[in-house]
Design a protein around this motif. Structure first.
Motif, short mmCIF file in Angstrom:
data_model
loop_
_atom_site.label_atom_id
_atom_site.label_comp_id
_atom_site.label_asym_id
_atom_site.label_seq_id
_atom_site.Cartn_x
_atom_site.Cartn_y
_atom_site.Cartn_z
N LEU A 44 5.10 -17.04 -3.14
CA LEU A 44 6.21 -16.11 -3.10
C LEU A 44 6.34 -15.14 -4.17
O LEU A 44 6.68 -14.01 -3.95
CB LEU A 44 7.56 -16.95 -2.68
CG LEU A 44 7.47 -17.73 -1.33
CD1 LEU A 44 8.47 -18.83 -1.28
CD2 LEU A 44 7.26 -17.01 -0.19
N ASP A 45 6.36 -15.77 -5.29
CA ASP A 45 6.59 -14.81 -6.48
C ASP A 45 5.70 -13.64 -6.54
O ASP A 45 6.02 -12.71 -7.18
CB ASP A 45 6.56 -15.56 -7.93
CG ASP A 45 7.96 -16.56 -8.00
OD1 ASP A 45 8.89 -16.43 -7.35
OD2 ASP A 45 7.80 -17.72 -8.59
N GLN A 46 4.33 -14.09 -6.43
CA GLN A 46 3.41 -12.93 -6.41
C GLN A 46 3.76 -11.99 -5.50
O GLN A 46 3.60 -10.76 -5.83
CB GLN A 46 2.03 -13.58 -6.34
CG GLN A 46 1.51 -14.54 -7.37
CD GLN A 46 0.33 -15.36 -7.11
OE1 GLN A 46 -0.11 -15.22 -5.90
NE2 GLN A 46 -0.31 -16.02 -8.03
N ARG A 47 4.32 -12.43 -4.44
CA ARG A 47 4.37 -11.23 -3.39
C ARG A 47 5.80 -10.40 -3.69
O ARG A 47 5.56 -9.24 -3.74
CB ARG A 47 4.62 -11.91 -1.83
CG ARG A 47 3.41 -12.54 -1.16
CD ARG A 47 3.99 -13.46 -0.11
NE ARG A 47 4.51 -12.53 1.04
CZ ARG A 47 5.32 -13.24 1.99
NH1 ARG A 47 4.99 -14.66 2.21
NH2 ARG A 47 5.70 -12.48 2.81
N ASP A 240 10.89 -5.39 0.63
CA ASP A 240 9.71 -4.67 1.70
C ASP A 240 10.59 -3.64 2.32
O ASP A 240 10.35 -2.45 2.57
CB ASP A 240 9.21 -5.58 2.60
CG ASP A 240 8.12 -5.03 3.31
OD1 ASP A 240 7.15 -4.37 2.92
OD2 ASP A 240 8.33 -5.05 4.58
N SER A 241 11.91 -4.07 2.71
CA SER A 241 12.45 -3.35 3.72
C SER A 241 13.01 -1.89 3.10
O SER A 241 12.83 -0.71 3.50
CB SER A 241 13.78 -4.03 4.28
OG SER A 241 14.63 -3.18 5.20
N PHE A 242 13.51 -2.41 1.81
CA PHE A 242 13.92 -1.17 1.24
C PHE A 242 12.74 -0.19 0.43
O PHE A 242 12.96 1.06 0.45
CB PHE A 242 14.85 -1.35 0.17
CG PHE A 242 16.28 -1.41 0.39
CD1 PHE A 242 17.18 -0.44 0.39
CD2 PHE A 242 17.01 -2.72 1.03
CE1 PHE A 242 18.65 -0.51 0.72
CE2 PHE A 242 18.13 -2.69 1.17
CZ PHE A 242 19.01 -1.68 1.14
N ASP A 243 11.62 -0.71 0.24
CA ASP A 243 10.49 -0.17 -0.20
C ASP A 243 10.09 0.86 0.86
O ASP A 243 9.83 2.29 0.91
CB ASP A 243 9.32 -0.99 -0.51
CG ASP A 243 8.02 -0.29 -0.62
OD1 ASP A 243 8.14 0.67 -1.67
OD2 ASP A 243 7.05 -0.30 0.00
N ARG A 244 10.04 0.47 2.17
CA ARG A 244 10.08 1.35 3.30
C ARG A 244 10.79 2.37 3.59
O ARG A 244 10.67 3.61 3.87
CB ARG A 244 9.81 0.60 4.44
CG ARG A 244 8.50 -0.32 4.60
CD ARG A 244 8.74 -1.34 5.89
NE ARG A 244 7.49 -2.54 5.74
CZ ARG A 244 6.45 -2.29 6.20
NH1 ARG A 244 6.00 -1.09 6.88
NH2 ARG A 244 5.52 -3.26 6.23
N LEU A 245 12.18 2.13 3.17
CA LEU A 245 13.35 3.10 3.50
C LEU A 245 13.17 4.23 2.47
O LEU A 245 13.17 5.20 2.91
CB LEU A 245 14.64 2.34 3.29
CG LEU A 245 15.68 3.17 3.59
CD1 LEU A 245 16.02 3.76 4.92
CD2 LEU A 245 17.17 2.18 3.41
N PHE A 246 12.82 3.91 1.30
CA PHE A 246 12.76 4.85 0.11
C PHE A 246 11.53 5.81 0.66
O PHE A 246 11.65 6.78 0.29
CB PHE A 246 12.43 4.23 -1.22
CG PHE A 246 13.51 3.58 -2.06
CD1 PHE A 246 14.32 4.51 -2.72
CD2 PHE A 246 14.13 2.29 -2.04
CE1 PHE A 246 15.66 4.28 -3.34
CE2 PHE A 246 15.08 2.12 -2.60
CZ PHE A 246 16.05 2.99 -3.33
#
Length: 274
Positions: A44-47, A240-246
């Motif tokens: 999980l930390d790597q992700r 992940d959600s905010f990376d996609r939003l940006f």
């Protein structure tokens, strides 16, 4: 009599051996369970670390004139003041001194029992602030802005159902997103329920999980794998959600340039009629 004593001693001896074997088996199982939980957390930390790396690319938005945003989304850029991103003047979106950016999504709590005539019962919002290290480059093209290290990532989730007087605030600050995976001691959390506790007060031994605490303090055992649950069910998905939003915001505004080109062509074409 001697035979009875010998028999009893034999029984106790066998019971002691079996009990020792059970304890060893239980200890081995606990060790295996503990190792499995730690292995899961490493994954999980790597992700999460990979997602932090992806967030570095959003420096391209720091100098772009943002005109289009998705529905119920707010964006501003500014300058870091401790743990606050102070908004820049609306005419200074491309200011080279800007080093933080916030994207916020909001919604409303509605009365689902009223069908089409739903009554708004409160508000929901969540945001992410990215604090970049160093200044922007002098290249006027935002597409050429290279990724920069991130000094911290602040996330906040807010809910206020004023009809039933239910209000909560949750905040996460990753103070070392550039560090190696597994920096639980550098991730701070804060939880406030109905205005308590006030002023960012740390959690207390008698009331854990309320107020401010570090992720390293959260239990992660066979019976209570809470830290893994936080990362798996929320934080990774949140990043992940905010990376996609940006990314979506940049793409929307990048395409706007092409629309401007097309609009100019159509305007010129219309001039042929007179």
């Amino acid at each position: 009599m001697k035979r009875k004593i010998a028999f009893c001693l034999a029984i106790f001896s066998i019971a002691g051996i079996l009990n020792a074997q059970d304890n060893q088996a239980q200890k081995k199982e606990d060790q295996q369970t503990g190792a499995a939980i730690l292995d899961t957390e490493k994954g999980l930390d790597q992700r999460a670390s990979a997602l932090n790396e992806r967030l570095k690319r959003h420096t391209v938005l720091m100098k772009m004139k943002v005109r289009i945003l998705p529905f119920r989304t707010v964006l501003f850029k500014g300058k870091a003041n401790n743990d606050e991103c102070v908004p820049a003047n609306s005419n200074a979106q491309e200011d080279a001194a800007n080093n933080c950016i916030r994207v916020e999504v909001y919604d409303f709590i509605k009365d689902e029992e009223r069908g089409q005539g739903k009554i708004v019962q409160g508000g929901l919002s969540k945001y992410m602030e990215i604090y970049f290290e160093g200044p922007n480059t002098n290249d006027p093209d935002p597409r050429m802005e290279p990724p920069r290290k991130i000094s911290k990532i602040i996330s906040k989730v807010y809910k206020n159902n004023f009809l039933i007087e239910d209000k909560s605030v949750s905040e996460i600050i990753d103070r070392a997103p550039n560090d190696q995976p597994g920096h639980n001691d550098k991730i701070e959390l804060f939880y406030q329920k109905n205005g308590y506790p006030e002023g960012g007060r740390p959690e207390t031994p008698s009331e854990k999980g309320v107020g401010k605490y570090v992720l390293a303090n959260v239990e992660n055992t066979k019976t209570h794998p809470i830290r893994n649950s936080f990362k798996k069910t929320f934080y990774i998905k949140h990043l992940d959600s905010f990376d996609r939003l940006f990314t979506k915001i940049f793409d929307y505004n990048d395409q706007l340039g092409n629309e401007n080109y097309k609009e100019n062509v159509n305007t010129l074409k219309e001039s042929l009629k007179y």
